[in-house]
Motif scaffolding. Structure first.
Motif, PDB file in Angstrom:
ATOM      1  N   GLU A   1      -2.179  11.294  -7.258  1.00  0.00           N
ATOM      2  CA  GLU A   1      -1.437  10.935  -6.276  1.00  0.00           C
ATOM      3  C   GLU A   1      -0.755   9.593  -6.286  1.00  0.00           C
ATOM      4  OE1 GLU A   1      -3.524  13.654  -2.503  1.00  0.00           O
ATOM      5  OE2 GLU A   1      -3.631  11.546  -2.741  1.00  0.00           O
ATOM      6  N   LEU A   2       0.494   9.308  -5.811  1.00  0.00           N
ATOM      7  CA  LEU A   2       1.098   8.219  -5.752  1.00  0.00           C
ATOM      8  C   LEU A   2       1.217   7.954  -4.239  1.00  0.00           C
ATOM      9  CD1 LEU A   2       3.994   8.048  -8.228  1.00  0.00           C
ATOM     10  CD2 LEU A   2       1.731   6.544  -8.380  1.00  0.00           C
ATOM     11  N   ARG A   3       0.498   6.966  -3.740  1.00  0.00           N
ATOM     12  CA  ARG A   3       0.532   6.497  -2.339  1.00  0.00           C
ATOM     13  C   ARG A   3       1.431   5.239  -1.826  1.00  0.00           C
ATOM     14  NH1 ARG A   3      -5.621   8.133   0.127  1.00  0.00           N
ATOM     15  NH2 ARG A   3      -5.772   9.990  -1.112  1.00  0.00           N
ATOM     16  N   TYR A   4       2.467   5.497  -1.116  1.00  0.00           N
ATOM     17  CA  TYR A   4       3.165   4.282  -0.486  1.00  0.00           C
ATOM     18  C   TYR A   4       2.401   3.915   0.687  1.00  0.00           C
ATOM     19  CZ  TYR A   4       7.068   1.574   1.645  1.00  0.00           C
ATOM     20  OH  TYR A   4       7.690   0.603   2.211  1.00  0.00           O
ATOM     21  N   ARG A   5       2.023   2.815   0.724  1.00  0.00           N
ATOM     22  CA  ARG A   5       0.889   2.190   1.613  1.00  0.00           C
ATOM     23  C   ARG A   5       1.554   0.876   2.469  1.00  0.00           C
ATOM     24  NH1 ARG A   5      -5.314   1.600   0.155  1.00  0.00           N
ATOM     25  NH2 ARG A   5      -4.613   3.728   0.075  1.00  0.00           N
ATOM     26  N   ASP A   6       1.867   1.074   3.764  1.00  0.00           N
ATOM     27  CA  ASP A   6       2.521  -0.092   4.212  1.00  0.00           C
ATOM     28  C   ASP A   6       1.966  -0.445   5.647  1.00  0.00           C
ATOM     29  OD1 ASP A   6       4.294  -2.377   5.089  1.00  0.00           O
ATOM     30  OD2 ASP A   6       6.020  -0.975   4.921  1.00  0.00           O
ATOM     31  N   GLN A   7       1.400  -1.350   5.984  1.00  0.00           N
ATOM     32  CA  GLN A   7       1.012  -1.791   7.581  1.00  0.00           C
ATOM     33  C   GLN A   7       2.103  -2.057   8.416  1.00  0.00           C
ATOM     34  OE1 GLN A   7      -1.639  -5.113   7.610  1.00  0.00           O
ATOM     35  NE2 GLN A   7      -1.938  -4.909   9.768  1.00  0.00           N
ATOM     36  N   ARG A   8       3.265  -2.670   7.998  1.00  0.00           N
ATOM     37  CA  ARG A   8       4.182  -3.103   9.003  1.00  0.00           C
ATOM     38  C   ARG A   8       5.201  -2.415   9.126  1.00  0.00           C
ATOM     39  NH1 ARG A   8       4.572  -9.635   9.076  1.00  0.00           N
ATOM     40  NH2 ARG A   8       5.660  -8.833  11.060  1.00  0.00           N
ATOM     41  N   LYS A   9       5.546  -1.631   8.113  1.00  0.00           N
ATOM     42  CA  LYS A   9       6.535  -0.530   8.210  1.00  0.00           C
ATOM     43  C   LYS A   9       8.075  -1.311   8.462  1.00  0.00           C
ATOM     44  CE  LYS A   9       4.855   1.936  11.373  1.00  0.00           C
ATOM     45  NZ  LYS A   9       4.625   3.116  12.391  1.00  0.00           N
ATOM     46  N   LEU A  10       8.323  -2.422   7.605  1.00  0.00           N
ATOM     47  CA  LEU A  10       9.698  -3.133   8.016  1.00  0.00           C
ATOM     48  C   LEU A  10      10.925  -2.333   7.277  1.00  0.00           C
ATOM     49  CD1 LEU A  10       8.535  -6.872   7.905  1.00  0.00           C
ATOM     50  CD2 LEU A  10       8.714  -5.411   9.900  1.00  0.00           C
TER      51      LEU A  10
END
Length: 262
Positions: A106-115
């Motif tokens: 899998e490729l995962r786009y991970r982002d805590q703040r979602k800017l």
């Protein structure tokens, strides 16, 4: 915040998935999607083969197919975004916003703040529109173009280098490292630079960008300013003078008052 070196590292992650077939795309948080319905990603990409990723500045394009590469996914990494390649059975992370399931892994786009988020581009024009808002990539710009783009107006050097419409990809850590190595004060006006300054700035910029891109980040090495900027009473690794910090262009800036005289 991801800068050119970080995104170059993400490009290498995506390169490892080139040639893999997309089985499904799960948008787990629709807030990260800029220009399409969450379900549109799965419909557009399912069954397609990933191509070779392209990076410009802080942007990363994941193309599909063997032709022009569209539809494609455009990734912005904002303050906290990253791209990871995982095994299909790896447990989900709470900040995994988009998961691209492949015929292997899998490729995962991970982002805590979602800017900023991601976009679905259906044709070459969408990619060109993104590029039209940016300057040349920092890894590829030559000295004459660097001087032309930064020297057109009187601005502080730090602000000019951070302006993505002038040069794409440079961030706070990279710029501070470049200016320290070039012995230039971040408040220096671009119009005050002389030919030797431009030559030194060009050489140090490309040296820092190349070394950082190989590392996938601006490395906090003992011989680098980056290795000391977060220390309490940190000292210059070149002359041992105590480092100075302040806010310039809205960013915490670190420099050596001895090596980088105003």
């Amino acid at each position: 915040m991801p800068e050119l070196p970080d995104v170059e590292g993400f490009r290498r992650v995506a390169e490892g998935a080139a040639g893999r077939i997309v089985r499904s795309v799960a948008v787990r948080d629709a807030q990260v999607v800029r220009n399409a319905e969450a379900s549109g990603f799965d419909a557009a990409l399912r069954g397609r083969r990933l191509g070779h990723p392209r990076r410009h500045g802080k942007l990363l394009l994941l193309p599909t197919g063997s032709g022009r590469g569209f539809p494609a996914v455009l990734l912005h990494f904002g303050m906290t975004g990253m791209l990871l390649r995982t095994d299909a059975g790896d447990p989900p992370h709470p900040h995994d916003r988009v998961v691209v399931s492949l015929d292997r892994g899998e490729l995962r786009y991970r982002d805590q703040r979602k800017l900023i988020g991601i976009a679905l581009l259906t044709e070459q024009g969408g990619w060109q529109a993104e590029l039209s808002r940016l300057g040349p990539d920092a890894a590829a710009i030559d000295r004459d173009e660097l001087r032309d783009r930064l020297g057109r107006t009187r601005r502080q050097l730090k602000a000019a280098l951070l302006d993505q419409t002038r040069v794409a990809g440079l961030g706070n850590l990279t710029v501070d490292e470049v200016l320290w190595r070039a012995r230039l004060h971040p408040r220096t006006a671009t119009t005050d630079l002389r030919a030797p300054d431009w030559r030194r700035l060009d050489q140090r910029l490309h040296g820092v960008v190349a070394a950082s891109a190989r590392a996938g980040c601006v490395p906090p090495r003992p011989s680098w300013l980056t290795g000391h900027r977060d220390e309490r009473a940190g000292r210059c690794p070149r002359c041992a003078t105590e480092l100075t910090s302040g806010v310039l262009s809205g960013r915490t800036t670190v420099w050596c008052p001895s090596c980088q005289r105003a």
